[in-house]
Design an enzyme around this catalytic site. Sequence first.
Site, PDB file in Angstrom:
ATOM      1  CE1 TYR A   1      -4.016  -1.987   4.834  1.00 26.07           C
ATOM      2  CE2 TYR A   1      -3.142   0.191   4.357  1.00 26.07           C
ATOM      3  CZ  TYR A   1      -3.686  -1.006   3.925  1.00 26.07           C
ATOM      4  OH  TYR A   1      -3.884  -1.215   2.580  1.00 26.07           O
TER       5      TYR A   1
ATOM      6  CB  SER B   1      -0.878   0.027   1.252  1.00 26.82           C
ATOM      7  OG  SER B   1      -1.504   1.294   1.380  1.00 26.82           O
TER       8      SER B   1
END
Length: 248
Positions: A157, A143
């Site tokens: 995350y 990501s």
Amino acid sequence: MSKVILITGASRGIGRSAALLAGARGWSVGVNYASNAAAADETVAAVRVAGGKAIAIQGDICDEAAVIAMFDATQEAFGPLDGFVNNAGIVAPGSALADMDIARLKRIFDTNVLGAYLCAREAARRLSTKRGGKGGSIVNLSSAAARLGAPNEYVDYAGSKGAIDTLTLGLSKELGPQGVRVNAVRPGLIDTDIHASGGKPDRAAVLGVQTPLGRPGTADEVGESIVWLLSDASSYVTGAIIDVAGGR
Ligand code: NAP
């Protein structure tokens, strides 16, 4: 050339798009999902309409027996594996680190790091020419958060995806001599259900306009990169981390 691939988290979002694009190439796809059987069945039907073969395989990527079973099921249905997409991943509602409890931190790291590492290990065992595999391609989903840090939203995350970048670099060096390419795709703000699961359904639309390309990305735009990395067209690409983030 027709390929056999397994995609984790292929019932929805980016994994689903990659499955459909693989189907359009006539490939055979193991469509893993966690709990949404209806969405997985819809993906399977859509892959078949697109021209490929597919089966749905329920299994939690955090469960070692389930991970082994999803690879077994794909190979029993379609033959030896050519590629693996390490796609399943989760976020939790936006929060400062100071407000995160241990249950949340464990859930994020168990799924996004341990689960993904476990799946990559299993793919290495199946694909490595040294272990009887055909060689092939592993694509990890990282990501843009890995390089932005996601402050006040989800630094947990972001860190879990930093681990995926590092996994990609190390594993590409381990497996290159064994016929396996390992790359990552690092999406930015992509319009999928993941933002609703983090409590902000319109997050990609709202923040996407601030990117240089002025909009969120689509799951298909990420899927295209994944399928290219699985394909023979990317035969000299390994250890790469490709940003699909609209310049963000
Ligand atoms: P999504 O729309 O929320 O879909 C998640 C998929 O993963 C679903 O198919 C879900 O299955 C499956 N899944 C979740 N936990 C699982 C588990 N423990 N075991 C097996 N499958 C599991 O997500 P997405 O937006 O497509 O994201 C896909 C990947 O791209 C993730 O790794 C994510 O971190 C990454 N990414 C996304 C974005 C973005 O903006 N969308 C940006 C950067 C990176 P069910 O349908 O059964 O629930």
